[in-house]
Design an enzyme around this catalytic site. Structure first.
Site, short mmCIF file in Angstrom:
data_model
loop_
_atom_site.label_atom_id
_atom_site.label_comp_id
_atom_site.label_asym_id
_atom_site.label_seq_id
_atom_site.Cartn_x
_atom_site.Cartn_y
_atom_site.Cartn_z
N HIS A 1 15.67 10.57 -47.76
CA HIS A 1 14.15 10.63 -47.58
C HIS A 1 13.59 10.89 -48.78
O HIS A 1 12.70 10.02 -49.33
CB HIS A 1 13.65 11.57 -46.52
CG HIS A 1 14.31 11.39 -45.08
ND1 HIS A 1 14.81 12.53 -44.14
CD2 HIS A 1 13.94 10.32 -44.27
CE1 HIS A 1 14.97 12.00 -43.17
NE2 HIS A 1 14.52 10.78 -43.16
N LYS B 1 11.92 12.71 -29.06
CA LYS B 1 13.02 12.85 -29.71
C LYS B 1 13.60 14.57 -29.68
O LYS B 1 14.99 14.76 -29.78
CB LYS B 1 13.27 12.55 -31.00
CG LYS B 1 13.64 11.43 -31.60
CD LYS B 1 13.21 11.09 -33.00
CE LYS B 1 14.60 10.04 -33.59
NZ LYS B 1 14.34 10.00 -35.13
N ARG C 1 18.24 1.39 -44.56
CA ARG C 1 19.71 1.92 -45.15
C ARG C 1 20.74 0.63 -44.85
O ARG C 1 21.26 0.35 -45.86
CB ARG C 1 20.01 3.09 -44.40
CG ARG C 1 19.34 4.39 -44.78
CD ARG C 1 19.36 5.72 -43.73
NE ARG C 1 19.04 5.00 -42.61
CZ ARG C 1 19.10 5.79 -41.38
NH1 ARG C 1 19.94 6.74 -41.50
NH2 ARG C 1 18.61 5.32 -40.14
N SER D 1 19.60 12.12 -40.29
CA SER D 1 19.50 13.72 -40.30
C SER D 1 20.32 14.09 -39.03
O SER D 1 20.92 15.22 -39.07
CB SER D 1 17.92 13.90 -39.91
OG SER D 1 17.18 13.39 -40.67
N1 COA Z 1 17.46 8.34 -45.58
C1 COA Z 1 18.07 9.27 -44.68
N2 COA Z 1 17.92 9.16 -43.32
C2 COA Z 1 16.87 8.19 -43.09
C3 COA Z 1 16.23 7.39 -43.97
C4 COA Z 1 16.42 7.52 -45.43
N3 COA Z 1 16.00 6.92 -46.31
N4 COA Z 1 15.23 6.55 -43.17
C5 COA Z 1 15.64 6.83 -42.10
N5 COA Z 1 16.77 7.75 -41.92
C6 COA Z 1 17.11 8.38 -40.50
C7 COA Z 1 16.47 9.56 -40.08
O1 COA Z 1 17.12 10.56 -40.72
C8 COA Z 1 16.54 9.45 -38.37
O2 COA Z 1 17.86 10.17 -38.35
P1 COA Z 1 18.44 10.42 -36.88
O3 COA Z 1 17.75 9.58 -35.85
O4 COA Z 1 19.85 10.44 -36.87
O5 COA Z 1 17.75 11.85 -36.91
C9 COA Z 1 16.55 8.04 -38.31
O6 COA Z 1 16.78 7.21 -39.87
C10 COA Z 1 15.25 7.43 -37.93
O7 COA Z 1 14.27 8.50 -38.04
P2 COA Z 1 12.87 8.48 -39.03
O8 COA Z 1 13.03 7.70 -40.01
O9 COA Z 1 12.48 9.84 -38.87
O10 COA Z 1 11.99 7.53 -37.99
P3 COA Z 1 11.84 7.84 -36.50
O11 COA Z 1 12.30 6.56 -35.87
O12 COA Z 1 12.13 9.11 -36.11
O13 COA Z 1 10.27 7.93 -36.79
C11 COA Z 1 8.07 6.73 -36.36
C12 COA Z 1 9.79 6.65 -36.15
C13 COA Z 1 7.77 8.18 -36.21
C14 COA Z 1 7.69 6.22 -37.71
C15 COA Z 1 7.46 6.34 -35.05
O14 COA Z 1 8.02 6.83 -33.89
C16 COA Z 1 6.03 6.26 -35.00
O15 COA Z 1 5.29 5.55 -35.84
N6 COA Z 1 5.60 7.10 -34.33
C17 COA Z 1 4.12 7.39 -33.79
C18 COA Z 1 3.62 6.69 -32.56
C19 COA Z 1 3.43 5.18 -32.76
O16 COA Z 1 2.64 4.80 -33.35
N7 COA Z 1 4.18 4.50 -32.03
C20 COA Z 1 4.14 2.91 -31.96
C21 COA Z 1 5.12 2.34 -32.88
S1 COA Z 1 4.90 0.68 -32.65
#
Ligand code: COA
Length: 165
Positions: free
Chosen positions: A20, A44, A93, A131
């Site tokens: 990140h 989550k 990724r 993560s």
């Molecule tokens: N490096 C390391 N890890 C990364 C990464 C990077 N560059 N990019 C993503 N990841 C990993 C995260 O660690 C996470 O790992 P895990 O699932 O093993 O814990 C995974 O990829 C995805 O997580 P993250 O990037 O935190 O995204 P998310 O999918 O949890 O978050 C939101 C998504 C919060 C952006 C999305 O749910 C959201 O927009 N929510 C708000 C509500 C909304 O608008 N919803 C409608 C969407 S259409």
């Protein structure tokens, strides 16, 4: 007025990894303001509390002046509108990220055509970090020092101990 120099980097950050922070620092080279938006993500059932995730993200990015960290529990596009930001940033990724990311950005664009999502591809050494894998590795005593900041390591150790008790 929409701010073209502000970008929002949303995620759960449970916890923030070097993957990140690599994306964040690269975005800070391109934009005047990078808002790291830490999602409540209650679905989550995050390991760290929202406050802990915010504190760790602040700690890790404290030396990058363009970066601020906020929390949100609304629709991402609503947050973008509230902040007058036009651009959402996501990291890519592997090919496996692609499908979900296209869906997410597509849905967001459908609801809010004025907001665009852009992607930065993770650098090679961070292409496989996640993560949950870091948490899993740490929980069985693995060395996670190449994936997370020392402060995040300490927090993770403490939280794992607390949860074991
Ligand atoms: N490096 C390391 N890890 C990364 C990464 C990077 N560059 N990019 C993503 N990841 C990993 C995260 O660690 C996470 O790992 P895990 O699932 O093993 O814990 C995974 O990829 C995805 O997580 P993250 O990037 O935190 O995204 P998310 O999918 O949890 O978050 C939101 C998504 C919060 C952006 C999305 O749910 C959201 O927009 N929510 C708000 C509500 C909304 O608008 N919803 C409608 C969407 S259409």
């Amino acid at each position: 007025m929409m701010n073209k120099n502000k970008i929002i980097y949303p995620g759960t950050f449970d916890p923030i990894t070097y993957g990140h922070s690599n994306i964040i620092s690269r975005a800070a080279n391109l934009f005047d303001e990078v808002v790291v938006a830490v999602a409540e993500s209650s679905k989550k059932q995050p390991f760290f509390s929202l406050e802990q995730r915010i504190n760790l993200a602040q700690e890790v990015t404290k030396n990058i002046p363009q970066v601020s960290v906020i929390k949100f529990d609304c629709m991402l596009v609503d947050l973008a509108h509230q902040l007058n930001a036009k651009i959402i940033l996501r990291g890519l990724r592997a090919v496996s990220d692609f499908e979900y990311e296209v869906q997410l950005s597509g849905m967001n664009h459908q609801i809010a055509p004025d907001i665009e999502t852009i992607f930065i591809s993770a650098s090679q050494e961070h292409a496989f970090v996640s993560s949950s894998l870091v948490r899993e590795m740490a929980s069985i005593g693995g060395d996670v020092s190449q994936f997370i900041d020392p402060k995040v390591q300490i927090a993770l150790k403490q939280e794992l101990l607390k949860k074991k008790c």
